[in-house]
Design a protein around this motif. Structure first.
Motif, PDB file in Angstrom:
ATOM      1  N   TRP A 137       0.982  -1.206   0.211  1.00 35.36           N
ATOM      2  CA  TRP A 137      -0.042   0.143   0.100  1.00 35.36           C
ATOM      3  C   TRP A 137       0.927   1.185  -0.049  1.00 35.36           C
ATOM      4  O   TRP A 137       1.901   1.289   0.729  1.00 35.36           O
ATOM      5  CB  TRP A 137      -0.969   0.230   1.363  1.00 35.36           C
ATOM      6  N   VAL A 138       0.478   2.346  -0.811  1.00 36.54           N
ATOM      7  CA  VAL A 138       1.428   3.363  -0.937  1.00 36.54           C
ATOM      8  C   VAL A 138       0.333   4.534  -0.684  1.00 36.54           C
ATOM      9  O   VAL A 138      -0.863   4.854  -0.903  1.00 36.54           O
ATOM     10  CB  VAL A 138       2.031   3.642  -2.326  1.00 36.54           C
ATOM     11  N   TYR A 139       0.900   5.351   0.558  1.00 32.98           N
ATOM     12  CA  TYR A 139       0.065   6.463   1.139  1.00 32.98           C
ATOM     13  C   TYR A 139       1.022   7.893   0.859  1.00 32.98           C
ATOM     14  O   TYR A 139       1.930   7.777   0.764  1.00 32.98           O
ATOM     15  CB  TYR A 139       0.123   6.135   2.573  1.00 32.98           C
ATOM     16  N   PHE A 140      -0.047   8.757   0.581  1.00 31.80           N
ATOM     17  CA  PHE A 140       0.460  10.199   0.690  1.00 31.80           C
ATOM     18  C   PHE A 140       0.549  10.476   2.059  1.00 31.80           C
ATOM     19  O   PHE A 140      -0.338  10.458   2.851  1.00 31.80           O
ATOM     20  CB  PHE A 140      -0.497  11.173  -0.029  1.00 31.80           C
ATOM     21  N   GLN A 141       1.574  11.347   2.493  1.00 32.91           N
ATOM     22  CA  GLN A 141       1.950  11.673   3.832  1.00 32.91           C
ATOM     23  C   GLN A 141       1.475  12.954   3.940  1.00 32.91           C
ATOM     24  O   GLN A 141       2.004  13.998   3.552  1.00 32.91           O
ATOM     25  CB  GLN A 141       3.190  11.421   4.283  1.00 32.91           C
ATOM     26  N   ALA A 142       0.077  13.282   4.718  1.00 32.06           N
ATOM     27  CA  ALA A 142      -0.483  14.566   4.443  1.00 32.06           C
ATOM     28  C   ALA A 142       0.304  15.678   5.388  1.00 32.06           C
ATOM     29  O   ALA A 142       0.417  16.758   4.965  1.00 32.06           O
ATOM     30  CB  ALA A 142      -1.892  14.577   4.985  1.00 32.06           C
ATOM     31  N   ALA A 143       1.178  15.288   6.188  1.00 37.27           N
ATOM     32  CA  ALA A 143       2.018  16.154   7.169  1.00 37.27           C
ATOM     33  C   ALA A 143       2.978  16.694   6.238  1.00 37.27           C
ATOM     34  O   ALA A 143       3.511  17.839   6.616  1.00 37.27           O
ATOM     35  CB  ALA A 143       2.617  15.425   8.446  1.00 37.27           C
ATOM     36  N   THR A 144       3.296  16.261   4.936  1.00 37.09           N
ATOM     37  CA  THR A 144       4.388  16.748   4.427  1.00 37.09           C
ATOM     38  C   THR A 144       3.978  17.892   3.456  1.00 37.09           C
ATOM     39  O   THR A 144       4.894  18.532   2.774  1.00 37.09           O
ATOM     40  CB  THR A 144       5.157  15.715   3.354  1.00 37.09           C
ATOM     41  N   PHE A 145       2.710  18.190   3.506  1.00 37.49           N
ATOM     42  CA  PHE A 145       2.041  19.376   2.771  1.00 37.49           C
ATOM     43  C   PHE A 145       1.618  20.278   3.491  1.00 37.49           C
ATOM     44  O   PHE A 145       0.500  19.888   4.404  1.00 37.49           O
ATOM     45  CB  PHE A 145       0.832  18.801   1.740  1.00 37.49           C
ATOM     46  N   ALA A 146       2.141  21.363   3.831  1.00 36.48           N
ATOM     47  CA  ALA A 146       1.956  22.305   4.871  1.00 36.48           C
ATOM     48  C   ALA A 146       0.699  23.091   4.740  1.00 36.48           C
ATOM     49  O   ALA A 146       0.054  23.402   5.911  1.00 36.48           O
ATOM     50  CB  ALA A 146       3.147  23.520   4.975  1.00 36.48           C
ATOM     51  N   ARG A 147      -0.090  23.172   3.438  1.00 40.43           N
ATOM     52  CA  ARG A 147      -1.272  23.802   3.109  1.00 40.43           C
ATOM     53  C   ARG A 147      -2.169  22.736   3.171  1.00 40.43           C
ATOM     54  O   ARG A 147      -3.424  23.203   2.609  1.00 40.43           O
ATOM     55  CB  ARG A 147      -0.979  24.642   1.905  1.00 40.43           C
ATOM     56  N   PHE A 148      -2.131  21.428   3.661  1.00 40.27           N
ATOM     57  CA  PHE A 148      -3.316  20.773   3.537  1.00 40.27           C
ATOM     58  C   PHE A 148      -4.472  21.374   4.421  1.00 40.27           C
ATOM     59  O   PHE A 148      -4.441  21.584   5.792  1.00 40.27           O
ATOM     60  CB  PHE A 148      -2.723  19.467   4.341  1.00 40.27           C
ATOM     61  N   GLY A 149      -5.450  21.336   3.588  1.00 38.67           N
ATOM     62  CA  GLY A 149      -6.697  22.117   4.318  1.00 38.67           C
ATOM     63  C   GLY A 149      -6.964  23.350   3.515  1.00 38.67           C
ATOM     64  O   GLY A 149      -7.962  24.067   3.773  1.00 38.67           O
ATOM     65  N   ASP A 180      -3.592  10.583   6.216  1.00 42.19           N
ATOM     66  CA  ASP A 180      -2.940  10.167   4.964  1.00 42.19           C
ATOM     67  C   ASP A 180      -4.095   9.318   4.026  1.00 42.19           C
ATOM     68  O   ASP A 180      -4.785   8.700   4.475  1.00 42.19           O
ATOM     69  CB  ASP A 180      -1.965   9.119   5.317  1.00 42.19           C
ATOM     70  N   PHE A 181      -3.576   9.447   2.633  1.00 43.75           N
ATOM     71  CA  PHE A 181      -4.726   8.809   1.720  1.00 43.75           C
ATOM     72  C   PHE A 181      -3.990   7.921   0.760  1.00 43.75           C
ATOM     73  O   PHE A 181      -2.621   8.214   0.813  1.00 43.75           O
ATOM     74  CB  PHE A 181      -5.416   9.812   1.073  1.00 43.75           C
ATOM     75  N   VAL A 182      -4.669   7.020   0.492  1.00 47.05           N
ATOM     76  CA  VAL A 182      -4.072   6.072  -0.494  1.00 47.05           C
ATOM     77  C   VAL A 182      -3.952   6.467  -2.077  1.00 47.05           C
ATOM     78  O   VAL A 182      -4.451   7.218  -2.512  1.00 47.05           O
ATOM     79  CB  VAL A 182      -5.062   4.592  -0.556  1.00 47.05           C
ATOM     80  N   LEU A 183      -2.647   6.122  -2.486  1.00 45.06           N
ATOM     81  CA  LEU A 183      -1.805   6.456  -3.933  1.00 45.06           C
ATOM     82  C   LEU A 183      -2.249   5.168  -4.692  1.00 45.06           C
ATOM     83  O   LEU A 183      -2.565   5.327  -5.763  1.00 45.06           O
ATOM     84  CB  LEU A 183      -0.649   7.156  -3.704  1.00 45.06           C
ATOM     85  N   TRP A 184      -1.773   3.918  -3.987  1.00 48.05           N
ATOM     86  CA  TRP A 184      -1.862   2.810  -4.747  1.00 48.05           C
ATOM     87  C   TRP A 184      -2.208   1.661  -3.909  1.00 48.05           C
ATOM     88  O   TRP A 184      -1.839   1.726  -2.438  1.00 48.05           O
ATOM     89  CB  TRP A 184      -0.367   2.420  -5.111  1.00 48.05           C
ATOM     90  N   GLN A 185      -2.787   0.513  -3.940  1.00 51.58           N
ATOM     91  CA  GLN A 185      -3.102  -0.380  -3.056  1.00 51.58           C
ATOM     92  C   GLN A 185      -3.153  -1.936  -3.881  1.00 51.58           C
ATOM     93  O   GLN A 185      -3.317  -1.941  -5.118  1.00 51.58           O
ATOM     94  CB  GLN A 185      -4.699  -0.161  -2.595  1.00 51.58           C
ATOM     95  N   PRO A 186      -2.791  -3.086  -3.128  1.00 56.46           N
ATOM     96  CA  PRO A 186      -2.988  -4.248  -3.818  1.00 56.46           C
ATOM     97  C   PRO A 186      -4.243  -4.513  -4.319  1.00 56.46           C
ATOM     98  O   PRO A 186      -5.219  -4.270  -3.361  1.00 56.46           O
ATOM     99  CB  PRO A 186      -2.611  -5.079  -2.566  1.00 56.46           C
ATOM    100  N   GLY A 199       4.505  -3.730  -6.313  1.00 53.83           N
ATOM    101  CA  GLY A 199       3.686  -4.725  -6.474  1.00 53.83           C
ATOM    102  C   GLY A 199       2.174  -4.487  -7.455  1.00 53.83           C
ATOM    103  O   GLY A 199       1.952  -3.663  -7.638  1.00 53.83           O
ATOM    104  N   ALA A 200       1.677  -5.547  -7.699  1.00 54.25           N
ATOM    105  CA  ALA A 200       0.774  -5.502  -8.510  1.00 54.25           C
ATOM    106  C   ALA A 200      -0.485  -4.943  -7.786  1.00 54.25           C
ATOM    107  O   ALA A 200      -0.733  -5.394  -6.478  1.00 54.25           O
ATOM    108  CB  ALA A 200       0.126  -6.915  -8.862  1.00 54.25           C
ATOM    109  N   GLY A 201      -1.139  -4.033  -8.408  1.00 49.13           N
ATOM    110  CA  GLY A 201      -2.209  -3.241  -7.739  1.00 49.13           C
ATOM    111  C   GLY A 201      -3.193  -2.349  -8.624  1.00 49.13           C
ATOM    112  O   GLY A 201      -3.025  -2.528  -9.802  1.00 49.13           O
ATOM    113  N   ARG A 202      -3.553  -1.505  -7.814  1.00 49.65           N
ATOM    114  CA  ARG A 202      -4.593  -0.269  -8.586  1.00 49.65           C
ATOM    115  C   ARG A 202      -4.475   0.869  -7.853  1.00 49.65           C
ATOM    116  O   ARG A 202      -4.450   1.017  -6.762  1.00 49.65           O
ATOM    117  CB  ARG A 202      -5.954  -1.008  -8.781  1.00 49.65           C
ATOM    118  N   PRO A 203      -4.687   1.942  -8.526  1.00 48.32           N
ATOM    119  CA  PRO A 203      -4.605   3.330  -8.079  1.00 48.32           C
ATOM    120  C   PRO A 203      -5.733   3.806  -7.048  1.00 48.32           C
ATOM    121  O   PRO A 203      -6.917   3.110  -7.077  1.00 48.32           O
ATOM    122  CB  PRO A 203      -4.796   4.146  -9.150  1.00 48.32           C
TER     123      PRO A 203
END
Length: 372
Positions: A137-149, A180-186, A199-203
């Motif tokens: 599973w690949v996640y976007f780390q919301a804390a790395t984007f200071a303007r989230f919100g 944090d939210f999903v970018l890619w998942q099995p 790994g094999a998956g979908r967006p």
């Protein structure tokens, strides 16, 4: 033209170049599109018509989310291939959009047709420290984007509540932060899968629109939007990952459209309290269906009532009675109303006044997408 911007929480002057880029979040074709969807696309249609009337070229992209949790779940329930389900529902959707006389969109790309672009964007986010991987599973780390919100202006508690409501699964134990939210998942065994470095998956849902918008229209869009309920999480997450990937502003004007209700409750597929364009067109001519929706300001929530259709039909009859009437300045009045944050109710009132005075209103009606 003045247009409300959700992120800046005010009305601002549009200052686009000669080509105006617009991106309207399209449907997930697992069930019929209802009047709430139609109202969103009608709003973008009116915006396009006025911009073209003013001499601009418009490029409006409306995506198709043809792979996500909802469509895969529905296809599994029906025992059909998810792409066959998407094709069937898209045919219905396109028929309904023709009924209300929408201009053809510049492009209507599908998520499944952008997997290379999606993987490229995820790779950029991963390599620059905005994303992480856990068990495929690949996640976007919301804390790395200071303007989230910055788009929705929701506080953390509201974000968590909305994320849970819209499938964001804030309780996922693999996440380093619930936001944090999903970018890619099995993919599950019966789901489509594409190969990736994780790994094999979908967006995930949000990355699809970011990749499609960038491919079709570039890094920065003049106008992007959809229903008001997409501001968080979808558009907030789109902004975070797009700006983290490109280093540029993602959207100049965020346009969010009010929600349509029935019997006091917002229309939704999950509740089944739906009204469809195709059904309304069985009881009145298509122009009346469009006109009934035009009588609502795009930013307002409103409720469908049967009398809206009969009122629109009567209005059409009055307008048509002026086809041989005297010239008037009503076209300029309609332009002024549309330039004031797409004030369609004011535009309709101006046409009504001219028609009652015996002036021809056909050119003004045509600007609103109504052929008399």
């Amino acid at each position: 033209m003045l247009l409300y911007d959700t992120a800046r929480r005010g009305v601002f002057t549009m200052e686009p170049g000669p080509v105006v880029s617009l991106y309207s979040c399209g449907i997930t074709p697992y069930d019929a599109a209802h009047l709430g969807h139609a109202f969103v696309y009608l709003t973008f249609d009116v915006l396009q018509r006025r911009l073209r009337d003013a001499g601009y070229e418009t490029r409006c992209v409306r995506n198709v989310t043809d792979v996500d949790d909802d469509i895969l779940r529905k296809a599994r329930q029906l025992g059909v291939n998810y792409l066959d389900l998407a094709a069937r529902e898209m045919a219905k959707f396109e028929r309904d959009m023709r009924v209300i006389n929408l201009l053809p969109v510049y492009s209507e790309p599908r998520a499944t047709g952008a997997i290379p672009e999606i993987l490229t964007m995820i790779g950029e986010l991963f390599d620059t420290g905005h994303a992480y991987e856990v068990e495929g599973w690949v996640y976007f780390q919301a804390a790395t984007f200071a303007r989230f919100g910055q788009v929705s202006h929701e506080d953390r508690a509201s974000m968590l509540q909305l994320a849970a409501l819209h499938g964001g699964d804030p309780g996922d134990p693999r996440k380093s932060d619930p936001l944090d939210f999903v970018l890619w998942q099995p993919s599950l065994e019966d789901e489509p899968a594409w190969e990736s470095r994780w790994g094999a998956g979908r967006p995930g849902w949000h990355i699809e629109c970011s990749a499609l918008a960038r491919r079709e229209l570039g890094d920065t869009l003049d106008v992007h939007g959809g229903g008001r309920d997409l501001a968080f999480p979808h558009h907030e997450c789109e902004t975070a990952q797009s700006e983290s990937s490109t280093g540029r502003p993602f959207v100049r004007h965020w346009l969010h459209v009010g929600l349509v209700g029935l019997d006091g409750v917002k229309m939704s597929k999950s509740l089944g309290n739906l009204v469809f364009v195709s059904e309304l067109a069985q009881h009145a001519e298509p122009a009346a269906v469009r006109l009934a929706m035009l009588d609502q300001h795009y930013r307002s929530d409103w409720e469908w009532r049967e009398e809206l259709l009969s009122r629109a039909q009567s209005r059409l009859a009055t307008w048509r009675s002026t086809l041989n009437g005297r010239p008037s300045s009503v076209l300029h009045e309609v332009r002024d109303a549309l330039d004031d944050d797409l004030n369609c109710p004011a535009a309709l009132a101006a046409v009504d006044a001219a028609a009652h005075a015996g002036a021809t209103v056909a050119p003004a009606a045509a600007l609103l997408g109504i052929t008399l």
